[in-house]
Design an enzyme around this catalytic site. Structure first.
Site, mmCIF file in Angstrom:
data_model
loop_
_atom_site.group_PDB
_atom_site.id
_atom_site.type_symbol
_atom_site.label_atom_id
_atom_site.label_comp_id
_atom_site.label_asym_id
_atom_site.label_seq_id
_atom_site.Cartn_x
_atom_site.Cartn_y
_atom_site.Cartn_z
ATOM 1 N N ASP A 1 0.872 -1.163 0.000
ATOM 2 C CA ASP A 1 0.000 0.000 0.000
ATOM 3 C C ASP A 1 0.919 1.226 0.000
ATOM 4 O OD1 ASP A 1 -1.567 2.188 0.689
ATOM 5 O OD2 ASP A 1 -3.029 0.909 1.728
ATOM 6 N N ILE A 2 1.034 1.842 -1.140
ATOM 7 C CA ILE A 2 2.024 2.926 -1.262
ATOM 8 C C ILE A 2 1.690 4.073 -0.303
ATOM 9 C CG2 ILE A 2 3.044 4.614 -2.869
ATOM 10 C CD1 ILE A 2 2.349 2.495 -5.105
ATOM 11 N N ASP B 1 10.052 7.264 -22.827
ATOM 12 C CA ASP B 1 9.149 7.787 -23.846
ATOM 13 C C ASP B 1 9.034 6.649 -24.841
ATOM 14 O OD1 ASP B 1 8.181 8.869 -26.285
ATOM 15 O OD2 ASP B 1 8.559 10.849 -25.463
ATOM 16 N N HIS B 2 7.924 5.933 -24.818
ATOM 17 C CA HIS B 2 7.914 4.669 -25.561
ATOM 18 C C HIS B 2 8.058 4.880 -27.067
ATOM 19 C CE1 HIS B 2 3.573 5.418 -26.096
ATOM 20 N NE2 HIS B 2 3.615 4.537 -27.066
ATOM 21 N N GLU C 1 -4.661 9.343 -33.966
ATOM 22 C CA GLU C 1 -5.283 8.154 -33.372
ATOM 23 C C GLU C 1 -6.753 8.127 -33.765
ATOM 24 O OE1 GLU C 1 -3.627 7.037 -29.327
ATOM 25 O OE2 GLU C 1 -3.608 9.218 -29.238
ATOM 26 N N HIS D 1 6.332 12.706 -26.909
ATOM 27 C CA HIS D 1 6.529 11.915 -28.133
ATOM 28 C C HIS D 1 6.878 12.771 -29.355
ATOM 29 C CE1 HIS D 1 4.911 8.896 -25.593
ATOM 30 N NE2 HIS D 1 3.639 9.089 -25.851
HETATM 31 C C1 BG6 Z 1 0.548 7.624 -24.697
HETATM 32 C C2 BG6 Z 1 -0.547 8.647 -24.528
HETATM 33 O O1 BG6 Z 1 1.768 8.117 -24.220
HETATM 34 O O2 BG6 Z 1 0.676 7.302 -26.074
HETATM 35 C C3 BG6 Z 1 -1.859 8.120 -25.080
HETATM 36 O O3 BG6 Z 1 -0.693 8.957 -23.151
HETATM 37 C C4 BG6 Z 1 -1.687 7.663 -26.505
HETATM 38 O O4 BG6 Z 1 -2.888 9.098 -24.976
HETATM 39 C C5 BG6 Z 1 -0.491 6.722 -26.644
HETATM 40 O O5 BG6 Z 1 -2.869 6.999 -26.911
HETATM 41 C C6 BG6 Z 1 -0.191 6.414 -28.097
HETATM 42 O O6 BG6 Z 1 0.783 5.405 -28.181
HETATM 43 P P1 BG6 Z 1 0.882 4.457 -29.451
HETATM 44 O O7 BG6 Z 1 2.111 3.661 -29.215
HETATM 45 O O8 BG6 Z 1 -0.366 3.650 -29.506
HETATM 46 O O9 BG6 Z 1 0.990 5.378 -30.631
#
Ligand code: BG6
Length: 491
Positions: free
Chosen positions: A92-93, A177-178, A216, A240
């Site tokens: 429990d943080i 940052d994916h 999106e 991003h």
């Molecule tokens: C996230 C955002 O970082 O990236 C989301 O918070 C967004 O709102 C998502 O939908 C998009 O990621 P991807 O990889 O599906 O383009």
């Protein structure tokens, strides 16, 4: 060349927020794939932590379900082997209860890499780090992974970074940052710096403008609560899109070493021409979706979805940015992103200047300037639009064709999810694809005045019908300059 899998060192990966959406959809599948590909050492452990009252086996059941839902090529035998790596610790943080149990589990083995993944809201980052400090589990082999949003403005990001920085050194902090883990984003670096062809042309003398679109088709999904406090500028542009812009615009780094790359990105962020109260009207467009049709059916508007007709949060933003340096002065970077747009597509379009003089007569047809398209998703690839002669007799007739390279077709390999690479980079201690603290500060320093100018203005976001390309003002933003959004490319 065959796919190469380099085994990483022994590790314990602690995931805070292990029953959340990110763990469910992204982290567990990514870890499963790295294991199935043979990258994890025999004794690597995943220590899942959340507030729920689970036993190890209960969480394994939860993980099994998540993987069945999100991994298409799941191998049942391997799945069971993978699940054995998982332990569960209830924490429990808020009250700090459970951190001592985590310490006991971690101290079952010394001298392995300990990575702490904060897959929780940023309001909990500080408390988690303080508790990790208190129970003395942070050592030189430790790292911490922070998910975005890192703050909601420059001041809150600084405060957050300071709290985490009180427990971890900067070289132990991995700000994800994916987008930087996406294959095509890394390909951008290969394209620019492993080919002699582009770099001599990569400047204002040869490039007319650049467009970056991250569109999106979905709405805010189950995240409307968070999203309404953020909006498209903070949610997508601050991180991003600015990261993509940096990779397009940066000078060649000295090497792929993390600081060399991040030094160059930082220079780009610092060179962004300020947008604020004096010019937001001219250079930015905010939009909010209304009811329409998207992703194959009728959808409600943002306000209906949110259940609050007063929200002024933008679900779309278009910007005209400029990088004030020798390489890019005068070259607009048009950026746009939004939810509920016509389709899900992310692309970088580099538009070259027209040829200086044509030797062909009118009958040959118009000559269209070259265009380089780097497609991030859905079908990763690179396309170069070039002029050729139409084949066959009939005189010299010119035509633009794409030199097309779809990675899915060119390489018959599974395209790994961004998180697979990024998590393994954390274990390896490679920060090249992670944001440094000063980069986050510089990005906010550019975003904050835009946000402030919007807040001060009486205007609300412009409505756009779900399933379209955003408000008409976004088209006008580009057309005013005699250009158009490259929508024909986005199919
Ligand atoms: C996230 C955002 O970082 O990236 C989301 O918070 C967004 O709102 C998502 O939908 C998009 O990621 P991807 O990889 O599906 O383009």
């Amino acid at each position: 060349m065959a796919v190469r899998v380099i085994e990483v060192a022994e590790f314990d990966l602690v995931v805070f927020g292990a029953s959340g959406d990110l763990a469910h959809r992204k982290l567990l599948p990514a870890l499963y794939h790295r294991d199935a590909d043979g990258q994890m050492p025999d004794d690597a452990r995943i220590i899942a932590s959340a507030r729920r009252d689970y036993s190890d086996d209960d969480y394994r059941d939860y993980a099994r379900k998540a993987l069945k839902e999100h991994v298409s090529d799941l191998d049942d035998a391997h799945l069971e082997k993978f699940l054995k790596r998982i332990r569960y610790v209830k924490i429990d943080i808020g009250t700090g209860e459970g951190f001592e149990d985590l310490k006991t589990v971690l101290e079952e083995r010394e001298d392995v890499i300990r990575a702490f993944y904060l897959a929780v809201g940023p309001d909990l980052f500080g408390t988690i780090c303080e508790n990790l400090g208190k129970i003395s589990v942070v050592n030189t082999h430790s790292r911490v992974v922070m998910e975005k949003p890192i703050g909601k403005d420059g001041a809150s990001a600084k405060a957050l970074n300071a709290t985490v920085g009180a427990v971890f050194n900067e070289d132990q902090i991995f700000r994800i940052d994916h987008y930087l883990g996406k294959e095509t984003v890394q390909n951008l670096m290969a394209l620019r710096f492993a080919n002699a062809l582009f770099e001599p042309l990569w400047n204002a003398a040869h490039i007319d403008h650049v467009q970056i679109t991250v569109a999106e088709s979905l709405g805010t999904g189950g995240r409307a609560g968070y999203y309404d406090t953020a909006g498209a500028l903070r949610d997508m542009v601050q991180n991003h899109i600015l990261q993509l812009l940096c990779l397009v615009a940066m000078e060649p780094p000295e090497s792929m070493n993390a600081d060399s790359v991040r030094d160059e990105k930082l220079k780009v962020l610092k060179a962004l021409a300020p947008i604020g109260e004096h010019n937001t009207d001219k250079l930015t467009v905010r939009g909010q979706y209304r009811a329409g049709a998207s992703a194959g059916g009728a959808v409600p508007g943002y306000l209906e979805e949110l259940g609050n007709d007063q929200s002024g949060t933008e679900t779309f933003v278009a910007l005209k940015a400029e990088i004030a340096n020798w390489r890019w002065a005068g070259v607009p970077f048009y950026l746009r992103t939004g939810k509920r747009l016509a389709q899900r597509v992310s692309e970088i379009v580099v538009q070259f200047r027209p040829i200086p003089h044509s030797i062909f007569d009118e009958e040959a047809g118009a000559i269209t300037a070259n265009r380089l398209i780097i497609r991030l998703q859905p079908d990763e690839g690179v396309q170069m639009k070039v002029m050729i002669k139409d084949p066959g007799p009939g005189g010299m007739r010119l035509r633009q064709v794409p030199l097309d390279m779809s990675f899915a077709e060119a390489f018959k390999v599974r395209n790994p999810d961004a998180y697979e690479r990024l998590i393994m980079d954390v274990i390896r201690g490679n920060q090249t694809l992670f944001m440094r603290r000063d980069e986050v500060d510089a990005a906010w320093a550019w975003i904050d005045p835009i946000q402030a100018a919007w807040a001060a203005s009486k205007e609300t976001p412009k409505g756009y019908t779900a399933g379209t390309w955003g408000p008409s003002a976004s088209i006008a933003l580009v057309e005013r300059d005699g250009r158009t959004w490259a929508e024909d490319e986005l199919v």
